[in-house]
Motif scaffolding. Structure first.
Motif, PDB file in Angstrom:
ATOM      1  N   GLN A  69      40.329  46.160  50.528  1.00  0.00           N
ATOM      2  CA  GLN A  69      41.477  47.020  50.245  1.00  0.00           C
ATOM      3  C   GLN A  69      42.735  46.464  50.910  1.00  0.00           C
ATOM      4  O   GLN A  69      43.805  46.414  50.296  1.00  0.00           O
ATOM      5  N   LYS A  70      42.595  46.037  52.150  1.00  0.00           N
ATOM      6  CA  LYS A  70      43.752  45.517  52.886  1.00  0.00           C
ATOM      7  C   LYS A  70      44.275  44.236  52.236  1.00  0.00           C
ATOM      8  O   LYS A  70      45.474  44.053  52.095  1.00  0.00           O
ATOM      9  N   ARG A  71      43.377  43.361  51.831  1.00  0.00           N
ATOM     10  CA  ARG A  71      43.801  42.069  51.292  1.00  0.00           C
ATOM     11  C   ARG A  71      44.231  42.169  49.835  1.00  0.00           C
ATOM     12  O   ARG A  71      45.257  41.624  49.452  1.00  0.00           O
ATOM     13  N   LEU A  72      43.452  42.839  48.994  1.00  0.00           N
ATOM     14  CA  LEU A  72      43.737  42.864  47.558  1.00  0.00           C
ATOM     15  C   LEU A  72      44.557  44.078  47.136  1.00  0.00           C
ATOM     16  O   LEU A  72      45.141  44.084  46.052  1.00  0.00           O
ATOM     17  N   GLY A  73      44.622  45.093  47.966  1.00  0.00           N
ATOM     18  CA  GLY A  73      45.407  46.278  47.647  1.00  0.00           C
ATOM     19  C   GLY A  73      46.906  46.046  47.737  1.00  0.00           C
ATOM     20  O   GLY A  73      47.696  46.880  47.326  1.00  0.00           O
ATOM     21  N   ARG A  74      47.318  44.903  48.239  1.00  0.00           N
ATOM     22  CA  ARG A  74      48.751  44.605  48.370  1.00  0.00           C
ATOM     23  C   ARG A  74      49.363  44.057  47.076  1.00  0.00           C
ATOM     24  O   ARG A  74      50.565  43.900  46.986  1.00  0.00           O
ATOM     25  N   TYR A  75      48.526  43.775  46.069  1.00  0.00           N
ATOM     26  CA  TYR A  75      49.041  43.285  44.789  1.00  0.00           C
ATOM     27  C   TYR A  75      49.478  44.468  43.935  1.00  0.00           C
ATOM     28  O   TYR A  75      48.764  45.462  43.839  1.00  0.00           O
ATOM     29  N   ASP A  76      50.632  44.349  43.301  1.00  0.00           N
ATOM     30  CA  ASP A  76      51.159  45.477  42.527  1.00  0.00           C
ATOM     31  C   ASP A  76      51.463  45.085  41.082  1.00  0.00           C
ATOM     32  O   ASP A  76      52.511  45.397  40.529  1.00  0.00           O
ATOM     33  N   GLY A  77      50.489  44.433  40.461  1.00  0.00           N
ATOM     34  CA  GLY A  77      50.631  44.042  39.060  1.00  0.00           C
ATOM     35  C   GLY A  77      50.630  45.255  38.138  1.00  0.00           C
ATOM     36  O   GLY A  77      50.620  46.407  38.588  1.00  0.00           O
ATOM     37  N   ASP A  78      50.620  44.984  36.844  1.00  0.00           N
ATOM     38  CA  ASP A  78      50.723  46.043  35.837  1.00  0.00           C
ATOM     39  C   ASP A  78      49.382  46.535  35.300  1.00  0.00           C
ATOM     40  O   ASP A  78      49.345  47.499  34.546  1.00  0.00           O
ATOM     41  N   LYS A  79      48.277  45.847  35.641  1.00  0.00           N
ATOM     42  CA  LYS A  79      46.963  46.230  35.112  1.00  0.00           C
ATOM     43  C   LYS A  79      45.969  46.413  36.254  1.00  0.00           C
ATOM     44  O   LYS A  79      46.003  45.664  37.225  1.00  0.00           O
ATOM     45  N   PHE A  80      45.105  47.381  36.068  1.00  0.00           N
ATOM     46  CA  PHE A  80      44.058  47.600  37.066  1.00  0.00           C
ATOM     47  C   PHE A  80      42.857  46.699  36.777  1.00  0.00           C
ATOM     48  O   PHE A  80      42.427  46.561  35.623  1.00  0.00           O
ATOM     49  N   TYR A  81      42.341  46.134  37.839  1.00  0.00           N
ATOM     50  CA  TYR A  81      41.111  45.348  37.793  1.00  0.00           C
ATOM     51  C   TYR A  81      40.176  45.923  38.842  1.00  0.00           C
ATOM     52  O   TYR A  81      40.588  46.215  39.970  1.00  0.00           O
ATOM     53  N   ASN A  82      38.920  46.116  38.448  1.00  0.00           N
ATOM     54  CA  ASN A  82      37.929  46.693  39.344  1.00  0.00           C
ATOM     55  C   ASN A  82      37.077  45.593  39.946  1.00  0.00           C
ATOM     56  O   ASN A  82      36.724  44.629  39.269  1.00  0.00           O
ATOM     57  N   LEU A  83      36.762  45.774  41.193  1.00  0.00           N
ATOM     58  CA  LEU A  83      35.986  44.782  41.927  1.00  0.00           C
ATOM     59  C   LEU A  83      34.687  45.411  42.402  1.00  0.00           C
ATOM     60  O   LEU A  83      34.695  46.511  42.958  1.00  0.00           O
ATOM     61  N   GLY A  84      33.585  44.731  42.146  1.00  0.00           N
ATOM     62  CA  GLY A  84      32.279  45.149  42.640  1.00  0.00           C
ATOM     63  C   GLY A  84      31.695  44.039  43.491  1.00  0.00           C
ATOM     64  O   GLY A  84      31.632  42.892  43.053  1.00  0.00           O
TER      65      GLY A  84
END
Length: 189
Positions: A69-84
């Motif tokens: 969350q800390k590392r990848l939550g800082r991106y604010d693009g236009d589409k949601f991508y889910n990570l598992g």
């Protein structure tokens, strides 16, 4: 003579710990329209290397979820991508004998990424990574001596999130960017 040796050991330990820097989070890399949607970590039944310290699966879930969350939550693009991400195996270094037996910690994870709007997994099969703590002033003599199990998990989770971010950046076409030229692509497995 004994005091001189002890003083030398204390001085060496102090110098080594001075070399250890904080966990540095570099500037975001180019991830196009990436915005982190679901961040799901599963550590249902990870394999534990026999010499490892014990770790609760929920602690792995919490540590790795927070790092991602800390590392990848800082991106604010236009589409949601889910990570598992699944925690497959781990080794948390127990205390050892400095310079004779100084085991290192490791973590094995498998990552999958989905385009949320399309409901489609972007990588055909999970991408597996083996993550190490790295060597710094604290781990030179074995992280089992200098870090708690929780600190080892935090460092491994930080490194795993960093490695997953680099993997995502190796596939810019997933995020609306042109693919990397074949000669520029270097596998970092």
């Amino acid at each position: 003579m004994m005091i001189a040796r002890l003083s030398a050991l204390v001085l060496a330990a102090a110098l080594l710990s001075a070399c250890a820097g904080p966990q540095v989070v570099e500037a975001p890399v180019a991830l196009g329209d990436f915005k982190l949607g679901l961040n799901i970590v599963k550590a249902d039944n990870p394999q534990k290397v026999p010499i490892s310290r014990d770790a609760d699966p929920q602690d792995w879930d919490d540590s790795l979820t927070a790092a991602l969350q800390k590392r990848l939550g800082r991106y604010d693009g236009d589409k949601f991508y889910n990570l598992g991400v699944s925690v497959d195996a781990y080794a948390l270094a127990p205390p050892g004998i400095p310079l004779v037996l100084s085991p290192k910690s490791a973590l094995v994870v498998t990552a999958r990424v989905w385009d949320d709007a399309a409901g489609k997994q972007l990588n055909e099969k999970g991408e597996q990574f083996t993550i190490f703590e790295g060597v710094d002033g604290e781990t030179m003599v074995g992280s089992g001596l200098t870090r708690t199990a929780e600190q080892q998990m935090e460092k491994l989770s930080f490194n795993a999130a960093k490695r997953i971010e680099r993997w995502l950046s190796d596939h810019p076409e997933w995020f609306g960017l042109p693919p990397k030229p074949k000669e520029a692509f270097i596998s970092t497995k």
